[in-house]
Design a protein around this motif. Structure first.
Motif, PDB file in Angstrom:
ATOM      1  N   GLU A   1      11.081  11.728   6.894  1.00 42.08           N
ATOM      2  CA  GLU A   1      10.006  11.154   7.998  1.00 42.08           C
ATOM      3  C   GLU A   1       9.991  12.519   8.273  1.00 42.08           C
ATOM      4  N   ALA A   2       9.543  13.823   7.141  1.00 39.12           N
ATOM      5  CA  ALA A   2       8.940  14.880   7.582  1.00 39.12           C
ATOM      6  C   ALA A   2       7.151  14.292   6.523  1.00 39.12           C
ATOM      7  N   ALA A   3       8.319  13.689   5.444  1.00 33.45           N
ATOM      8  CA  ALA A   3       7.729  13.542   4.655  1.00 33.45           C
ATOM      9  C   ALA A   3       6.257  12.045   4.759  1.00 33.45           C
ATOM     10  N   THR A   4       6.663  11.017   5.922  1.00 30.54           N
ATOM     11  CA  THR A   4       6.236   9.982   6.174  1.00 30.54           C
ATOM     12  C   THR A   4       4.805  10.756   7.328  1.00 30.54           C
ATOM     13  N   LYS A   5       5.459  11.885   8.395  1.00 31.35           N
ATOM     14  CA  LYS A   5       4.375  12.342   9.599  1.00 31.35           C
ATOM     15  C   LYS A   5       3.305  13.096   8.571  1.00 31.35           C
ATOM     16  N   GLU A   6       3.299  13.415   7.453  1.00 31.01           N
ATOM     17  CA  GLU A   6       2.283  14.640   6.460  1.00 31.01           C
ATOM     18  C   GLU A   6       1.344  13.741   5.887  1.00 31.01           C
ATOM     19  N   ALA A   7       1.717  12.321   5.731  1.00 31.97           N
ATOM     20  CA  ALA A   7       1.038  11.344   4.916  1.00 31.97           C
ATOM     21  C   ALA A   7       0.344  10.884   5.963  1.00 31.97           C
ATOM     22  N   LEU A   8       0.853  10.601   7.151  1.00 33.05           N
ATOM     23  CA  LEU A   8      -0.321   9.407   7.851  1.00 33.05           C
ATOM     24  C   LEU A   8      -1.410  11.118   8.198  1.00 33.05           C
ATOM     25  N   ALA A   9      -0.942  12.694   8.963  1.00 30.56           N
ATOM     26  CA  ALA A   9      -1.312  12.866   9.077  1.00 30.56           C
ATOM     27  C   ALA A   9      -3.021  13.119   8.213  1.00 30.56           C
ATOM     28  N   GLY A  10      -2.496  13.305   6.666  1.00 33.00           N
ATOM     29  CA  GLY A  10      -3.649  12.768   5.851  1.00 33.00           C
ATOM     30  C   GLY A  10      -4.527  11.917   6.046  1.00 33.00           C
TER      31      GLY A  10
ATOM     32  N   TYR B   1      13.501   1.279  -0.138  1.00 38.33           N
ATOM     33  CA  TYR B   1      14.779   1.963   0.536  1.00 38.33           C
ATOM     34  C   TYR B   1      15.368   2.753  -0.665  1.00 38.33           C
ATOM     35  N   GLY B   2      16.787   3.983  -0.444  1.00 37.83           N
ATOM     36  CA  GLY B   2      17.002   4.208  -1.422  1.00 37.83           C
ATOM     37  C   GLY B   2      16.346   5.614  -1.642  1.00 37.83           C
ATOM     38  N   LYS B   3      15.466   5.884  -1.288  1.00 35.78           N
ATOM     39  CA  LYS B   3      14.755   7.279  -2.020  1.00 35.78           C
ATOM     40  C   LYS B   3      14.118   7.966  -0.629  1.00 35.78           C
ATOM     41  N   VAL B   4      13.766   9.209  -1.153  1.00 35.52           N
ATOM     42  CA  VAL B   4      12.706  10.286  -0.534  1.00 35.52           C
ATOM     43  C   VAL B   4      11.956  10.353  -1.191  1.00 35.52           C
ATOM     44  N   LEU B   5      10.671   9.039  -0.395  1.00 32.69           N
ATOM     45  CA  LEU B   5       9.544   8.783  -1.399  1.00 32.69           C
ATOM     46  C   LEU B   5       8.907  10.364  -0.435  1.00 32.69           C
ATOM     47  N   LYS B   6       7.531  10.619  -1.578  1.00 26.82           N
ATOM     48  CA  LYS B   6       7.022  11.989  -1.314  1.00 26.82           C
ATOM     49  C   LYS B   6       5.516  11.684  -0.286  1.00 26.82           C
ATOM     50  N   PRO B   7       5.065  12.471  -0.154  1.00 30.94           N
ATOM     51  CA  PRO B   7       3.305  11.702   1.222  1.00 30.94           C
ATOM     52  C   PRO B   7       3.245  11.446  -0.006  1.00 30.94           C
ATOM     53  N   ASP B   8       2.312  11.689  -1.145  1.00 33.01           N
ATOM     54  CA  ASP B   8       1.301  10.786  -1.747  1.00 33.01           C
ATOM     55  C   ASP B   8       1.925   9.542  -1.794  1.00 33.01           C
ATOM     56  N   GLU B   9       3.066   8.758  -2.604  1.00 37.62           N
ATOM     57  CA  GLU B   9       3.595   8.109  -2.544  1.00 37.62           C
ATOM     58  C   GLU B   9       3.433   7.031  -0.988  1.00 37.62           C
ATOM     59  N   ILE B  10       4.402   7.904   0.183  1.00 41.80           N
ATOM     60  CA  ILE B  10       3.598   6.704   0.705  1.00 41.80           C
ATOM     61  C   ILE B  10       2.318   6.833   0.762  1.00 41.80           C
ATOM     62  N   VAL B  11       1.694   7.881   1.195  1.00 39.86           N
ATOM     63  CA  VAL B  11       0.105   7.093   1.326  1.00 39.86           C
ATOM     64  C   VAL B  11      -0.501   6.028   0.740  1.00 39.86           C
ATOM     65  N   ALA B  12      -0.085   6.409  -1.072  1.00 43.18           N
ATOM     66  CA  ALA B  12      -0.517   5.268  -2.015  1.00 43.18           C
ATOM     67  C   ALA B  12       0.581   3.613  -1.291  1.00 43.18           C
ATOM     68  N   LEU B  13       1.534   3.637  -0.691  1.00 43.56           N
ATOM     69  CA  LEU B  13       2.245   1.895  -1.016  1.00 43.56           C
ATOM     70  C   LEU B  13       1.451   2.177   0.807  1.00 43.56           C
ATOM     71  N   LEU B  14       0.866   2.435   1.890  1.00 43.29           N
ATOM     72  CA  LEU B  14       0.202   2.572   3.079  1.00 43.29           C
ATOM     73  C   LEU B  14      -1.237   1.635   2.405  1.00 43.29           C
ATOM     74  N   LYS B  15      -1.338   2.472   1.383  1.00 43.49           N
ATOM     75  CA  LYS B  15      -2.687   1.468   0.967  1.00 43.49           C
ATOM     76  C   LYS B  15      -2.636   0.780   0.676  1.00 43.49           C
ATOM     77  N   THR B  16      -1.841   0.244  -0.157  1.00 46.15           N
ATOM     78  CA  THR B  16      -1.722  -1.019  -1.131  1.00 46.15           C
ATOM     79  C   THR B  16      -1.464  -2.565  -0.202  1.00 46.15           C
ATOM     80  N   TYR B  17      -0.118  -1.876   0.468  1.00 41.91           N
ATOM     81  CA  TYR B  17       0.308  -2.718   1.643  1.00 41.91           C
ATOM     82  C   TYR B  17      -0.995  -3.490   2.476  1.00 41.91           C
ATOM     83  N   TYR B  18      -1.658  -2.134   3.430  1.00 39.42           N
ATOM     84  CA  TYR B  18      -2.974  -2.137   4.430  1.00 39.42           C
ATOM     85  C   TYR B  18      -4.336  -1.315   3.701  1.00 39.42           C
ATOM     86  N   CYS B  19      -5.201  -2.674   3.388  1.00 39.76           N
ATOM     87  CA  CYS B  19      -5.828  -1.873   3.289  1.00 39.76           C
ATOM     88  C   CYS B  19      -6.859  -1.857   4.424  1.00 39.76           C
ATOM     89  N   THR B  20      -6.903  -0.650   4.525  1.00 36.16           N
ATOM     90  CA  THR B  20      -8.467  -1.107   5.826  1.00 36.16           C
ATOM     91  C   THR B  20      -9.646  -0.418   5.443  1.00 36.16           C
TER      92      THR B  20
END
Lengths: 336, 81
Positions: free
Chosen positions: B17-26, B62-81
């Motif tokens: 959750e903390a990593a996701t917050k950080e990714a979104l803020a970034g 699922y099954g792992k704690v993503l790092k903020p930059d991995e979440i950023v990458a995921l969000l970008k591939t799924y949702y090109c804004t």
């Protein structure tokens, strides 16, 4: 002969790290601490065991996590769907040894297996073998007790898992699973494609996070081991946990059950007790009890099953562990 | 965009959750993060190993704690804004 010599070398020096014991002993002597004294001996045991278990832990967790990255629970669930009857129990017990799984995931895992239509007994074979026997325990046991003990430990652990699951199946315990679990529909999610690099990164992350999590337990375990090793008189250990006490196995199992530690924390205690004359079956049943059953895991499982099934699960594991203890006591002269 | 963290409230789930917050803020994205702790809801997503990250009702990890930059990458591939 050549093979035998090579194996002895691997077991004593690579897995057992006898050289490290000599090294810590020499270094301590150089600082002026006599390792023949009780305090010196305790310090040597503590340093040697902490370093040895830390090295083994990091290496093993890395290796195991790499293998485990091929068997996420979501995949184990699909594999298990292809087997029936006792074979499903056997495969469930085997997959339990390689599927990464922590107690906080036990409920989603339980629901996932059940909603996929897997028999309750198969789920329990998996749940019993998962903490009791894993790849790490196999290699760690080889390093401390030798390859024969390790292989037999794993085989009897798998037998308990298969038998336990089968008993739960035969007793038709399905009504004693909490109702909400049956209400969840079957959902399959995509399995991500992992590259070799992803698996290495996963293994490395697991290694660091596991190390941080279990290191305190190792220190406590080794600390207790050091005290036993140098301060508890051999006669006491022999009287309570040795051949003179027919109930040593039962006692060790009952003490081990509520305790929560993993195999890396319990092994130094087992090692020290064995060297003080405790019987092999007594220390192994203690280790099995500590790793398989614990209060936190029972509290977690209670959310998924009703008290009657939980009690049956605890009884099956306890009886199985005690049987294993007496079995090892009986065969000890032939394998050590 | 709705973001959900699935997990029974263990330390790994809080780390995700903390990593996701950080990714979104970034990324400068202002999205609500919902923490799903109810096991039957978690299982309804087909997730068996927690913590998991759900974006717009799709399980992306699922099954792992993503790092903020991995979440950023995921969000970008799924949702090109």
């Amino acid at each position: 002969m050549q093979v035998h010599l090579m194996w002895t070398f691997v077991q004593n020096q690579i897995l057992g790290m006898k050289w490290l014991n000599a090294l810590t002993g020499n270094l301590l002597s150089m600082t002026g601490l006599d390792t023949e004294t009780r305090i010196g001996g305790s310090v040597q045991f503590f340093l040697y065991d902490t370093i040895k278990i830390t090295i083994l832990l990091c290496f093993l967790i890395f290796l195991i996590s790499y293998i485990q990255s091929y068997f996420p629970p979501e995949r184990s669930k699909k594999i298990l769907g292809n087997f029936h009857g006792i074979w499903a129990n056997c495969i469930g017990a085997l997959l339990g040894t390689v599927t990464p799984f922590c107690s906080c995931s036990s409920i989603p895992l339980f629901i996932g297996f059940t909603s996929a239509g897997l028999p309750l007994g198969v789920t329990f074979s998996f749940l019993i073998s998962s903490p009791m026997v894993d790849l790490g325990s196999l290699l760690l046991l080889v390093s401390i007790f030798g390859v024969k003990v390790a292989v037999i430990y794993v085989v009897v652990g798998l037998i308990i898992a298969v038998a336990g699951g089968t008993i739960i199946e035969q007793l038709h315990m399905e009504p004693y699973v909490e109702d909400f679990i049956y209400k969840v529909g079957k959902v399959d999610i995509e399995l991500p494609d992992l590259t070799q690099k992803d698996r290495f990164v996963y293994a490395k992350d697991q290694m660091f996070s596991t190390f941080r999590k279990v290191f305190p337990y190792i220190l406590v375990g080794v600390g207790i081991g050091a005290v036993i090793h140098n301060w508890i008189p051999e006669e006491w250990v022999e009287a309570v946990l040795g051949g003179n006490n027919p109930f040593g196995v039962v006692l060790a199992t009952l003490i081990g059950i509520p305790m929560y530690a993993d195999i890396f924390g319990s092994i130094p205690i087992a090692e020290a007790l064995l060297s003080k004359g405790a019987l092999l079956g007594v220390v192994l049943s203690f280790m099995m009890a500590v790793t398989t059953l614990s209060l936190p895991s029972m509290i977690m499982l209670r959310k998924a099953v009703k008290p009657k099934l939980l009690a049956l699960f605890v009884v099956i594991c306890t009886v199985g562990i005690i049987a294993v203890g007496y079995f090892f006591n009986a065969i000890q002269p032939f394998i050590i | 965009m709705t973001i959900k963290i699935l997990g029974g409230g263990c330390s790994k789930c809080k780390a995700l959750e903390a990593a996701t917050k950080e990714a979104l803020a970034g990324l400068g994205v202002n999205a609500e993060i919902e923490h799903v702790t109810d096991f039957s809801q978690i299982a309804a997503y087909g997730v068996m190993s927690t913590p998991a990250l759900v974006v717009d009702e799709k399980v992306v990890s699922y099954g792992k704690v993503l790092k903020p930059d991995e979440i950023v990458a995921l969000l970008k591939t799924y949702y090109c804004t």
